[in-house]
Design a protein around this motif. Sequence first.
Motif, PDB file in Angstrom:
ATOM      1  N   PRO A 135      14.638  -0.476   1.194  1.00 27.52           N
ATOM      2  CA  PRO A 135      13.478   0.371   0.907  1.00 27.52           C
ATOM      3  C   PRO A 135      12.291  -0.007   1.797  1.00 27.52           C
ATOM      4  N   SER A 136      11.508   0.985   2.173  1.00 32.22           N
ATOM      5  CA  SER A 136      10.285   0.727   2.935  1.00 32.22           C
ATOM      6  C   SER A 136       9.101   0.827   1.996  1.00 32.22           C
ATOM      7  N   ILE A 137       8.134  -0.061   2.199  1.00 30.04           N
ATOM      8  CA  ILE A 137       6.932  -0.047   1.360  1.00 30.04           C
ATOM      9  C   ILE A 137       5.709  -0.180   2.258  1.00 30.04           C
ATOM     10  N   ILE A 138       4.557   0.135   1.697  1.00 31.22           N
ATOM     11  CA  ILE A 138       3.321  -0.189   2.411  1.00 31.22           C
ATOM     12  C   ILE A 138       3.192  -1.699   2.339  1.00 31.22           C
ATOM     13  N   ASN A 139       2.923  -2.328   3.472  1.00 33.79           N
ATOM     14  CA  ASN A 139       2.710  -3.771   3.482  1.00 33.79           C
ATOM     15  C   ASN A 139       1.790  -4.140   2.311  1.00 33.79           C
ATOM     16  N   PRO A 140       2.251  -4.979   1.372  1.00 33.72           N
ATOM     17  CA  PRO A 140       1.456  -5.235   0.164  1.00 33.72           C
ATOM     18  C   PRO A 140       0.009  -5.670   0.458  1.00 33.72           C
ATOM     19  N   TYR A 141      -0.197  -6.449   1.501  1.00 32.83           N
ATOM     20  CA  TYR A 141      -1.567  -6.873   1.826  1.00 32.83           C
ATOM     21  C   TYR A 141      -2.451  -5.692   2.208  1.00 32.83           C
ATOM     22  N   ASP A 142      -1.810  -4.643   2.719  1.00 34.38           N
ATOM     23  CA  ASP A 142      -2.602  -3.496   3.157  1.00 34.38           C
ATOM     24  C   ASP A 142      -3.066  -2.648   1.985  1.00 34.38           C
ATOM     25  N   THR A 143      -2.442  -2.826   0.806  1.00 32.02           N
ATOM     26  CA  THR A 143      -2.913  -2.059  -0.345  1.00 32.02           C
ATOM     27  C   THR A 143      -4.330  -2.523  -0.731  1.00 32.02           C
ATOM     28  N   TYR A 144      -4.631  -3.805  -0.471  1.00 33.35           N
ATOM     29  CA  TYR A 144      -6.000  -4.290  -0.738  1.00 33.35           C
ATOM     30  C   TYR A 144      -6.979  -3.676   0.260  1.00 33.35           C
ATOM     31  N   ALA A 145      -6.516  -3.521   1.508  1.00 34.68           N
ATOM     32  CA  ALA A 145      -7.353  -2.893   2.528  1.00 34.68           C
ATOM     33  C   ALA A 145      -7.614  -1.435   2.154  1.00 34.68           C
ATOM     34  N   LEU A 146      -6.565  -0.754   1.667  1.00 36.05           N
ATOM     35  CA  LEU A 146      -6.710   0.647   1.268  1.00 36.05           C
ATOM     36  C   LEU A 146      -7.707   0.779   0.116  1.00 36.05           C
ATOM     37  N   GLU A 147      -7.514  -0.062  -0.900  1.00 33.79           N
ATOM     38  CA  GLU A 147      -8.404  -0.022  -2.056  1.00 33.79           C
ATOM     39  C   GLU A 147      -9.853  -0.246  -1.617  1.00 33.79           C
ATOM     40  N   GLU A 148     -10.055  -1.200  -0.722  1.00 33.25           N
ATOM     41  CA  GLU A 148     -11.420  -1.491  -0.280  1.00 33.25           C
ATOM     42  C   GLU A 148     -11.992  -0.311   0.504  1.00 33.25           C
ATOM     43  N   PRO A 200      -5.800  -3.236  -6.377  1.00 35.00           N
ATOM     44  CA  PRO A 200      -5.524  -1.881  -5.884  1.00 35.00           C
ATOM     45  C   PRO A 200      -5.181  -0.914  -7.022  1.00 35.00           C
ATOM     46  N   ARG A 201      -5.697   0.297  -6.920  1.00 35.25           N
ATOM     47  CA  ARG A 201      -5.442   1.306  -7.957  1.00 35.25           C
ATOM     48  C   ARG A 201      -4.075   1.944  -7.757  1.00 35.25           C
ATOM     49  N   LEU A 202      -3.596   2.582  -8.794  1.00 31.41           N
ATOM     50  CA  LEU A 202      -2.354   3.342  -8.680  1.00 31.41           C
ATOM     51  C   LEU A 202      -2.691   4.761  -8.256  1.00 31.41           C
ATOM     52  N   ALA A 203      -1.682   5.446  -7.788  1.00 32.80           N
ATOM     53  CA  ALA A 203      -1.888   6.836  -7.391  1.00 32.80           C
ATOM     54  C   ALA A 203      -2.254   7.663  -8.626  1.00 32.80           C
ATOM     55  N   SER A 204      -3.148   8.639  -8.429  1.00 26.08           N
ATOM     56  CA  SER A 204      -3.485   9.534  -9.540  1.00 26.08           C
ATOM     57  C   SER A 204      -2.592  10.768  -9.454  1.00 26.08           C
ATOM     58  N   LEU A 205      -2.513  11.502 -10.557  1.00 26.91           N
ATOM     59  CA  LEU A 205      -1.683  12.700 -10.561  1.00 26.91           C
ATOM     60  C   LEU A 205      -2.194  13.711  -9.534  1.00 26.91           C
ATOM     61  N   LYS A 206      -3.533  13.836  -9.518  1.00 29.53           N
ATOM     62  CA  LYS A 206      -4.161  14.755  -8.575  1.00 29.53           C
ATOM     63  C   LYS A 206      -3.834  14.320  -7.135  1.00 29.53           C
ATOM     64  N   GLY A 207      -3.919  13.033  -6.921  1.00 27.06           N
ATOM     65  CA  GLY A 207      -3.630  12.478  -5.597  1.00 27.06           C
ATOM     66  C   GLY A 207      -2.198  12.765  -5.177  1.00 27.06           C
ATOM     67  N   LEU A 208      -1.281  12.595  -6.139  1.00 28.29           N
ATOM     68  CA  LEU A 208       0.123  12.827  -5.826  1.00 28.29           C
ATOM     69  C   LEU A 208       0.364  14.261  -5.389  1.00 28.29           C
ATOM     70  N   LEU A 209      -0.275  15.198  -6.122  1.00 27.03           N
ATOM     71  CA  LEU A 209      -0.126  16.610  -5.759  1.00 27.03           C
ATOM     72  C   LEU A 209      -0.667  16.869  -4.359  1.00 27.03           C
ATOM     73  N   LYS A 210      -1.840  16.297  -4.110  1.00 21.29           N
ATOM     74  CA  LYS A 210      -2.479  16.482  -2.807  1.00 21.29           C
ATOM     75  C   LYS A 210      -1.582  15.903  -1.699  1.00 21.29           C
ATOM     76  N   SER A 211      -0.993  14.739  -1.981  1.00 21.06           N
ATOM     77  CA  SER A 211      -0.210  14.069  -0.939  1.00 21.06           C
ATOM     78  C   SER A 211       1.050  14.863  -0.594  1.00 21.06           C
ATOM     79  N   LYS A 212       1.601  15.526  -1.585  1.00 21.19           N
ATOM     80  CA  LYS A 212       2.818  16.313  -1.323  1.00 21.19           C
ATOM     81  C   LYS A 212       2.532  17.450  -0.351  1.00 21.19           C
ATOM     82  N   LYS A 213       1.349  18.055  -0.550  1.00 20.10           N
ATOM     83  CA  LYS A 213       1.028  19.234   0.257  1.00 20.10           C
ATOM     84  C   LYS A 213       0.417  18.869   1.611  1.00 20.10           C
ATOM     85  N   ALA A 214      -0.052  17.633   1.705  1.00 15.03           N
ATOM     86  CA  ALA A 214      -0.822  17.254   2.894  1.00 15.03           C
ATOM     87  C   ALA A 214       0.001  17.439   4.157  1.00 15.03           C
TER      88      ALA A 214
END
Lengths: 266, 396
Positions: A31-44, A185-199
């Motif tokens: 499985p591929s994941i976002i580098n866990p350390y980068d989730t802190y960068a994303l959150e920030e 780091p926060r979890l994805a929101s439902l709204k975010g998930l919908l947006k990401s699918k269409k992006a």
Amino acid sequence: MKFIVCIKQVPDTMEVKIDPKTKRIVREGIPSIINPYDTYALEEGIRLKERFQGESIAITMGPPQADASLRECIAMGIDSVILLSDRAFAGSDTLATSYTLSQAIRKISDVSLVICGREALDGSTGQVGPEIAEFLGFPIITYVKEILNIANGFVECVRLMEDHYETLKSPLPAVITVIKEINEPRLASLKGLLKSKKANIPLWTKNDLGGEDKSYGQDGSPTKVADIWAHEIKKEVKIIQHDEPEQSAEEILNQIKDWGFAIKWK
Amino acid sequence: MEIKVISEKCNGCKICIEKCPFGAIEMDANGKAFITERCNLCMVCVKACPVQAIEAIGERQKKTSAEGKDIWFFAETKRDKISYVSYELLNFARNISSQINQKVCAVLFSTKSKGEELSQQLISHGTDRVYLVEDETLAEFRHDIYVCLTANLILKHKPNIFLASATMLGRSFIPQVAARIKTGLTADCTDLKIDSKTKLLLQIRPTFGGNLMAMIMCENYRPQMATIRPKTIDEAPVIPGYKGEIIQESYKSFSPTCRVELIKKEKTEQTIDIQESEIIVSGGRGLGDGKNFDMLKKLADLLGGVVGASRAAVDAGWMPYPHQVGQTGKTVKPKLYIACGISGAIQHLVGMQTSDYIIAINKDSNAPIFKVANLGIVGDIFQIIPAMIKKIENNN
Ligand SMILES: Cc1cc2nc3c(=O)[nH]c(=O)nc-3n(C[C@H](O)[C@H](O)[C@H](O)COP(=O)(O)OP(=O)(O)OC[C@H]3O[C@@H](n4cnc5c(N)ncnc54)[C@H](O)[C@@H]3O)c2cc1C
Ligand SMILES: Nc1ncnc2c1ncn2[C@@H]1O[C@H](COP(=O)(O)O)[C@@H](O)[C@H]1O
């Protein structure tokens, strides 16, 4: 004010295997994941744009599949994303990677802060952040555990060193690398998930980035991996099981004394 | 790429020998030209040959800045003292230098009052030459200034190899130096070797979370740069009567400036650096609860050591992060490491397996920690550790 977050898609390292013949990493089925350390960068990045207004942008250099990781960034709340992907980027070491990322960042106007994770799970070099800073000519603060403020063209941060903290103030634009103490780091929101699918994920290739051909990919990479092998440990071991804990304690203390440590007991 | 003479075509005119800027062409017994190892792949001969008897095979490789002499290391200091990591680098550098016959040189940044004394210490441990830069601003780590001075010294003297420690300091500024010089940098190496044929530096490091080892080379750029994980080698010992020279480099001549301002410096909660302790008693998830670390603390105190922890214990909040041993924590090499209730995942093992002596206590006889232990005790830590504490206390 734009906050650029550099993320890397990595294999989940606990499951890595190598093909003994080709010495290549077997990537199938891992499985591929976002580098866990980068989730802190994303959150920030998301928090900074919430605190100080502006825009948060995640970029990654990687194969076309890396677009799945960028969708995850959008789901988390990142405003926009860019995928840097081109056959010409293949074989990049940290120098070529940071060159490529810095060429992309240069094209984005009004950048205030570039945020990287402390290191990637696969290579664990932690070199890309400082090297981006060099290519962009930005100052850098590594190992940031708290951003105190951004005001009047400066960022003030606290960074961790081995045995102390430092409060530092840097002019913007700047690069920072962040450690896990910085946030949750926060979890994805439902709204975010919908947006990401269409992006629709913008793709930039070498032609979009300009610069020197010879600085990209394998040509721009001074280091070469000459060999790779599985880590094995061989050692003489004495394993003992006693019925009574006192016996075990005695055994350990005797051994410690035999090795020449100055401890005393009855 | 390779340059070759096609013997059938060569008429023995020797024009190529005259033209070769590197003196790399000779005549063989049959009166035909041949290319020696000195060849720099410049292709002058290919163009000069009147009968097209010299050809280039394969793709041209860059020989951009692949020249350099001597093995350099960055001598890190801490509170106006030479840090132990500097002597570890010196040990690696000396091992290599014996194989390629080059000098071992230190780069040292210091305040004015200390430079001479610290340089002499480096020399007494086997450094041939110290490039010393002195200025009051160098008492603290100033990122921009360190990059500027280091990069300029490298550009000025062109070392072959440059080593720094993979401390937070080294890993912060050395990558930027490498990017400025435009050379390769291998992070966090655990071993260095010299290739007997090419004399290139073989940089060995764990990768993919410690599951794999990789060997990295930097063929066509100089210096060959690497950061070295602390505690993977012993410190270089004092060599009585060792002689070396000190080269004073002027701080001002490089006109360094620092964009980032240091506002405040404060100690972390933790006052001991576990990397500097000779005895570590480490606990993992097997401790079950943070307060059970008191038991380890007590044992560590009695033995004159400190407490370490696995990532599982740190993630559970039982111990603060500076105590974490392993891939994402600290690499330690104490004289004695006692692992209590730690399973021994590879990410933990890479952080402690070079300890001189390892004792593991675990109730699972199949725990991988036993693979690296000199003495493995299968049993319950909640019984064995109190028994050890009691025995030591009864004695005093
Ligand atoms: C990229 C990456 C980096 C990592 N970095 C690190 C790192 O730096 N450091 C690190 O430690 N880990 C690291 N890990 C995590 C590592 O894989 C393990 O999850 C972790 O080391 C497990 O910690 P543990 O041994 O304490 O816990 P466990 O694996 O749960 O082991 C607990 C052990 O305690 C034993 N036990 C339980 N009760 C008792 C008892 N009463 N008496 C005796 N024995 C008992 C059990 O038999 C078991 O073997 C990393 C993982 C990844 C993916
Ligand atoms: N291919 C990449 N694309 C985007 N960011 C990257 C890439 N590689 C590394 N980074 C960033 O640089 C940091 C350090 O990575 P590394 O130097 O590879 O350990 C990561 O945490 C990311 O923030």
